[in-house]
Structures are given as C-alpha cells and as structure tokens.
Design a protein around this motif. Structure first.
Motif, mmCIF file in Angstrom:
data_model
loop_
_atom_site.group_PDB
_atom_site.id
_atom_site.type_symbol
_atom_site.label_atom_id
_atom_site.label_comp_id
_atom_site.label_asym_id
_atom_site.label_seq_id
_atom_site.Cartn_x
_atom_site.Cartn_y
_atom_site.Cartn_z
ATOM 1 N N MET A 73 -21.867 25.784 -6.520
ATOM 2 C CA MET A 73 -22.340 26.625 -5.436
ATOM 3 C C MET A 73 -21.305 26.845 -4.351
ATOM 4 S SD MET A 73 -25.220 23.977 -4.083
ATOM 5 C CE MET A 73 -25.919 25.099 -2.884
ATOM 6 N N ASP A 74 -20.295 25.975 -4.232
ATOM 7 C CA ASP A 74 -19.255 26.225 -3.243
ATOM 8 C C ASP A 74 -18.471 27.485 -3.595
ATOM 9 O OD1 ASP A 74 -18.234 24.931 -5.478
ATOM 10 O OD2 ASP A 74 -17.096 23.433 -4.347
ATOM 11 N N TYR A 75 -18.153 27.653 -4.879
ATOM 12 C CA TYR A 75 -17.459 28.871 -5.307
ATOM 13 C C TYR A 75 -18.359 30.095 -5.154
ATOM 14 C CZ TYR A 75 -13.521 26.208 -7.149
ATOM 15 O OH TYR A 75 -12.422 25.398 -7.259
ATOM 16 N N ALA A 76 -19.645 29.937 -5.495
ATOM 17 C CA ALA A 76 -20.578 31.062 -5.346
ATOM 18 C C ALA A 76 -20.665 31.498 -3.890
ATOM 19 C CB ALA A 76 -21.960 30.665 -5.857
ATOM 20 N N ALA A 77 -20.730 30.540 -2.979
ATOM 21 C CA ALA A 77 -20.817 30.861 -1.552
ATOM 22 C C ALA A 77 -19.555 31.560 -1.059
ATOM 23 C CB ALA A 77 -21.060 29.592 -0.742
ATOM 24 N N ARG A 98 -11.345 40.906 -8.456
ATOM 25 C CA ARG A 98 -10.718 39.668 -8.907
ATOM 26 C C ARG A 98 -9.891 39.012 -7.814
ATOM 27 N NH1 ARG A 98 -11.843 35.882 -12.643
ATOM 28 N NH2 ARG A 98 -10.173 34.355 -12.424
ATOM 29 N N GLU A 99 -9.159 39.827 -7.059
ATOM 30 C CA GLU A 99 -8.310 39.244 -6.014
ATOM 31 C C GLU A 99 -9.142 38.548 -4.935
ATOM 32 O OE1 GLU A 99 -8.521 43.778 -5.255
ATOM 33 O OE2 GLU A 99 -8.335 42.401 -6.954
ATOM 34 N N THR A 100 -10.336 39.067 -4.682
ATOM 35 C CA THR A 100 -11.230 38.434 -3.713
ATOM 36 C C THR A 100 -11.783 37.132 -4.264
ATOM 37 O OG1 THR A 100 -11.836 40.618 -2.852
ATOM 38 C CG2 THR A 100 -13.260 38.785 -2.258
ATOM 39 N N VAL A 101 -12.067 37.106 -5.559
ATOM 40 C CA VAL A 101 -12.532 35.875 -6.203
ATOM 41 C C VAL A 101 -11.475 34.775 -6.054
ATOM 42 C CG1 VAL A 101 -13.116 34.796 -8.412
ATOM 43 C CG2 VAL A 101 -14.057 37.039 -7.829
ATOM 44 N N GLU A 102 -10.212 35.133 -6.265
ATOM 45 C CA GLU A 102 -9.144 34.135 -6.153
ATOM 46 C C GLU A 102 -8.956 33.688 -4.710
ATOM 47 O OE1 GLU A 102 -8.001 32.589 -8.694
ATOM 48 O OE2 GLU A 102 -9.256 33.898 -9.907
ATOM 49 N N ALA A 103 -9.142 34.597 -3.761
ATOM 50 C CA ALA A 103 -9.073 34.212 -2.345
ATOM 51 C C ALA A 103 -10.206 33.250 -2.008
ATOM 52 C CB ALA A 103 -9.141 35.461 -1.462
ATOM 53 N N ALA A 104 -11.382 33.492 -2.584
ATOM 54 C CA ALA A 104 -12.518 32.591 -2.380
ATOM 55 C C ALA A 104 -12.233 31.227 -2.980
ATOM 56 C CB ALA A 104 -13.777 33.197 -3.005
ATOM 57 N N ALA A 105 -11.637 31.205 -4.169
ATOM 58 C CA ALA A 105 -11.299 29.933 -4.811
ATOM 59 C C ALA A 105 -10.298 29.150 -3.969
ATOM 60 C CB ALA A 105 -10.733 30.189 -6.205
ATOM 61 N N ALA A 106 -9.349 29.849 -3.378
ATOM 62 C CA ALA A 106 -8.366 29.183 -2.513
ATOM 63 C C ALA A 106 -9.047 28.549 -1.306
ATOM 64 C CB ALA A 106 -7.311 30.185 -2.072
ATOM 65 N N LEU A 107 -10.062 29.223 -0.789
ATOM 66 C CA LEU A 107 -10.799 28.689 0.356
ATOM 67 C C LEU A 107 -11.518 27.389 -0.031
ATOM 68 C CD1 LEU A 107 -11.220 29.809 3.278
ATOM 69 C CD2 LEU A 107 -13.445 30.636 2.512
ATOM 70 N N VAL A 108 -12.107 27.378 -1.230
ATOM 71 C CA VAL A 108 -12.781 26.169 -1.718
ATOM 72 C C VAL A 108 -11.777 25.039 -1.896
ATOM 73 C CG1 VAL A 108 -14.077 25.148 -3.630
ATOM 74 C CG2 VAL A 108 -14.638 27.455 -2.837
ATOM 75 N N LYS A 109 -10.654 25.337 -2.530
ATOM 76 C CA LYS A 109 -9.649 24.310 -2.810
ATOM 77 C C LYS A 109 -9.020 23.763 -1.532
ATOM 78 C CE LYS A 109 -8.757 26.334 -7.335
ATOM 79 N NZ LYS A 109 -7.858 27.186 -8.152
ATOM 80 N N ALA A 110 -9.049 24.556 -0.467
ATOM 81 C CA ALA A 110 -8.521 24.103 0.825
ATOM 82 C C ALA A 110 -9.532 23.264 1.593
ATOM 83 C CB ALA A 110 -8.090 25.306 1.657
ATOM 84 N N GLY A 111 -10.713 23.050 1.014
ATOM 85 C CA GLY A 111 -11.723 22.234 1.663
ATOM 86 C C GLY A 111 -12.456 22.945 2.789
ATOM 87 N N LYS A 112 -12.478 24.260 2.748
ATOM 88 C CA LYS A 112 -13.095 25.043 3.819
ATOM 89 C C LYS A 112 -14.540 25.437 3.525
ATOM 90 C CE LYS A 112 -9.357 25.088 6.344
ATOM 91 N NZ LYS A 112 -9.317 24.357 7.639
ATOM 92 N N VAL A 113 -15.061 24.995 2.383
ATOM 93 C CA VAL A 113 -16.453 25.291 2.033
ATOM 94 C C VAL A 113 -17.201 23.971 1.870
ATOM 95 C CG1 VAL A 113 -18.011 26.470 0.435
ATOM 96 C CG2 VAL A 113 -15.714 27.381 0.831
ATOM 97 N N ARG A 114 -18.222 23.769 2.685
ATOM 98 C CA ARG A 114 -18.982 22.523 2.645
ATOM 99 C C ARG A 114 -20.417 22.795 2.178
ATOM 100 N NH1 ARG A 114 -16.095 22.339 7.305
ATOM 101 N NH2 ARG A 114 -17.866 23.095 8.526
ATOM 102 N N VAL A 115 -20.959 21.872 1.393
ATOM 103 C CA VAL A 115 -22.338 21.973 0.903
ATOM 104 C C VAL A 115 -23.100 20.742 1.372
ATOM 105 C CG1 VAL A 115 -23.833 22.088 -1.112
ATOM 106 C CG2 VAL A 115 -21.645 23.321 -1.115
ATOM 107 N N ASN A 116 -24.223 20.976 2.036
ATOM 108 C CA ASN A 116 -25.059 19.895 2.550
ATOM 109 C C ASN A 116 -26.486 20.033 2.038
ATOM 110 O OD1 ASN A 116 -22.874 19.079 4.315
ATOM 111 N ND2 ASN A 116 -23.465 20.785 5.656
ATOM 112 N N VAL A 117 -27.199 18.919 2.004
ATOM 113 C CA VAL A 117 -28.612 18.945 1.681
ATOM 114 C C VAL A 117 -29.395 19.333 2.934
ATOM 115 C CG1 VAL A 117 -30.617 17.605 0.928
ATOM 116 C CG2 VAL A 117 -28.371 17.191 -0.103
ATOM 117 N N ALA A 118 -30.202 20.372 2.821
ATOM 118 C CA ALA A 118 -31.042 20.808 3.946
ATOM 119 C C ALA A 118 -32.335 19.999 3.947
ATOM 120 C CB ALA A 118 -31.345 22.299 3.840
#
Length: 358
Positions: A73-77, A98-118
């Motif tokens: 879900m981090d990649y989906a977000a 595709r280029e936006t997908v790779e930019a999103a993946a870079a954001l995930v790999k940089a630790g900029k996407v967090r997933v928490n339990v609501a």
C-alpha cells in the motif's frame, strides 16, 4: 420498483477494478489528496502518510501493484498521490505514466511514505495525507472502496460527507448493506433472474462486462507465470496427463488463473463483487466456462451470472466487505447457484446449497 432495486444492487456491488481492490482504494484516496495538493499549487507530494484500518492493511500489504514489480500500500499511495486522477476510481493506477510510477517508487524508497494503523471502528477506512511546498492535501475513504467521505486542502474541506449516509438518496446506484439485507432473499433472487429479468434489454451492463473482462484476466493468468501460478500449473498437470481435464477442472483452472493474475498485479481490469476482485472472478468465471462448454445461449449465461452475483452479494451482506472470513467462499456458493441454473436446477436445487434457505 422491485426490478429497479435488483439492478441498483448489482450496480452498487459490482464495479471495475484493476489489481487488488484494497491497494486500488488506497491509490484512489491518495489521488484525491494529491489532487488537493496540486490545486494548492504544488506539483507533487514530498511526504505521504496513510492511516488505514487493520483489515485494509491485511489485504493490501503484499498485493502486487498493476503493471509494476512493486507491491504494497505504500507504493499504491505514492502512485496515486503523484499521478492519480480520482475520476478513474479503482482503475486509477492504470492511467499513471511510467515515469510518475518510478518517481513514486523513489519516494517510497527514500522513506517518505508512512503507513499506520488507524484506530477507528470502521473495517474499511483509509486516510491519506499528502504534504509538499508548505501545503497539505487530505482525503478519507470509508465503508465502501470508492466512497470518498472527505477531501481537504490546507485544512479547508472541499468535500465533506462524513455526516451523511453511505447510500445516497434518490436515484443513486449506491445501496447500503442494510437495504440489501432487507431486500434480497434466495427466493426473490431466483424469481427475478429466471422470470422477471430481460437479460438482452435490461440495463445490466456490469453483468455483460463481467463476461468479457473476467474472461480476459483469466486468459492473462494462463499466459504467463503470475504469483503462485495455480491455474497455470493445474493446466500444465492436465496437459501432462496428471489430472483429468473435465468441466470441474477447467472451471478451477480458469478461476484460479484470473486470481493469480489479479493478485500479482497484472495490468488488466476485473469486475469485482462486494468490493473484491477475487469474489468477482469466483462468482463469474466458472459460470462462464460452464455455459460455453455446454452450449448455453448468451441469454442463459447472463441469467446465470445474475443469479451467481446476487447470491454472492446476499451472502456477503451479513459478513461485511472486509473480514477474517474469506469472501471467496460466499462467491463459490454464488457460482454454484449459477451453475445449478445452467444445469437445469430449480429453486429447491439452489436451496440445497444452504443450511437454512430463505
């Protein structure tokens, strides 16, 4: 009026989706948050937080992202927030470059996407907060996978339906679980589908779509190795002479192959049932295989699919969209009801599928 209600229920509980519906719903929520951020003048999110119910996390955390090698879900977000257009609903990730997908993946790999339990009472709940350039976009989906309840731009609501019913009033196609539960019975489903429904002329386009769309994803699952490749391996065993190829086996192969492809992130849509693509596949593909193998007419196929999908919806209503109970069991009962119709069974035959028919 009653006939219209059956069609409303079908349109409410069946919809097009790409990949697993939970990552799709996360991407949709993120697309709303990302769009709010863009309206504030920020090109892309720099930081994303997802707060989701545990049932969403359970279903989404390891599901493949359509058209990519990523999962979760981090990649989906990130994909939804950076390039998703909410107008595409659960097919939102189909339309991200595709280029936006790779930019999103870079954001995930940089630790900029967090997933928490609501910590919320709802079993289906997703909140996405996207930040960038000093601005914030926020969105919430609740109760249904496409039910956007709130969108905020810098704390100001541009959409707020939190105090309204999930099922809208008037002629909306959205029907609440309570309405469905009070309306559907096996008897009413059988009578409607076998006597009142005009399959060739009534507005059941979503049933017609299920024939084409769910057949395509089944074929896709047989075309290459997806996930565990259960359907493909069953087919291989038949070709090697290790299993008998009959109608039952072919139905299993076709349904399993569709689920293999869907869960592994094949970039192919599916007609979902009750919020699940696997339930949509299970309740339709065996029926389609049987109809074609036994030479049934297109009208008979549509009637059988209406039976199968309405019985699935009827059973799922008492369980809820997300639970620890596998909804494919309910969908299997729905498929059995549709198969019974195709094989000349009557209402009493269908009732034998249930311990307490109603």
């Amino acid at each position: 009026m009653e006939q219209n209600m059956f069609i409303r229920i079908l349109n409410s509980e069946m919809e097009l989706a790409t990949g697993c519906t939970e990552p799709g719903a996360v991407a949709l929520t993120a697309a709303e948050a990302g769009q709010a951020l863009r309206k504030a003048g920020v090109d892309k999110a720099e930081e994303i937080t997802v707060n989701a119910s545990i049932n969403i996390i359970k279903n989404a955390m390891s599901a493949g992202i359509p058209g990519t090698d990523y999962e979760g879900m981090d990649y989906a977000a990130a994909i939804g927030a950076l390039g998703g257009d909410p107008v595409y609903l659960l097919e939102v990730m189909n339309h991200v470059p595709r280029e936006t997908v790779e930019a999103a993946a870079a954001l995930v790999k940089a630790g900029k996407v967090r997933v928490n339990v609501a910590q919320v009472p709802q079993k289906l709940y997703i909140e996405v907060i996207a930040k960038g350039g000093g601005h914030t976009g926020r969105a919430i989906v609740r109760d249904l996978h496409t039910n956007v309840m709130l969108v905020e731009q810098d704390g100001a609501a541009t959409l707020d339906k939190r105090d309204t019913d999930t099922a809208a009033a008037g002629d909306s196609d959205v029907v609440s679980p309570e309405q469905i539960a009070s309306f559907l019975t096996v008897r009413s489903i059988w009578d409607y589908c076998t006597k009142e429904l005009d399959p060739m002329n009534d507005p059941i386009d979503i049933i017609r779509s299920a024939v084409k769309v769910n057949s395509v994803i089944s074929d896709e699952g047989l075309s290459k190795e997806y996930g565990l490749a259960i359907g493909r391996n069953l087919d291989l065993n038949c070709r090697k002479g290790l299993m008998t190829r009959d109608l039952t086996t072919n139905s299993m192969i076709a349904a399993a192959a569709g689920a293999d492809a869907r869960m592994a992130g094949a970039p192919v849509s599916v007609v979902a049932n009750s919020g699940s693509g696997n339930q949509g596949i299970t309740s339709s593909v065996p029926v389609i295989v049987c109809a074609r193998a036994t030479g049934r007419s297109h009208e008979e196929l549509l009637r059988a699919l209406a039976v199968a999908n309405l019985v699935t919806i009827h059973l799922k209503t008492g369980i809820g969209r997300l639970s620890a109970y596998c909804g494919a069991v309910s969908a299997g009962c729905g498929a059995a009801a549709g198969l019974a119709y195709l094989q000349g069974g009557d209402y009493d035959t269908v009732c034998l599928l249930y311990t307490s028919p109603s």
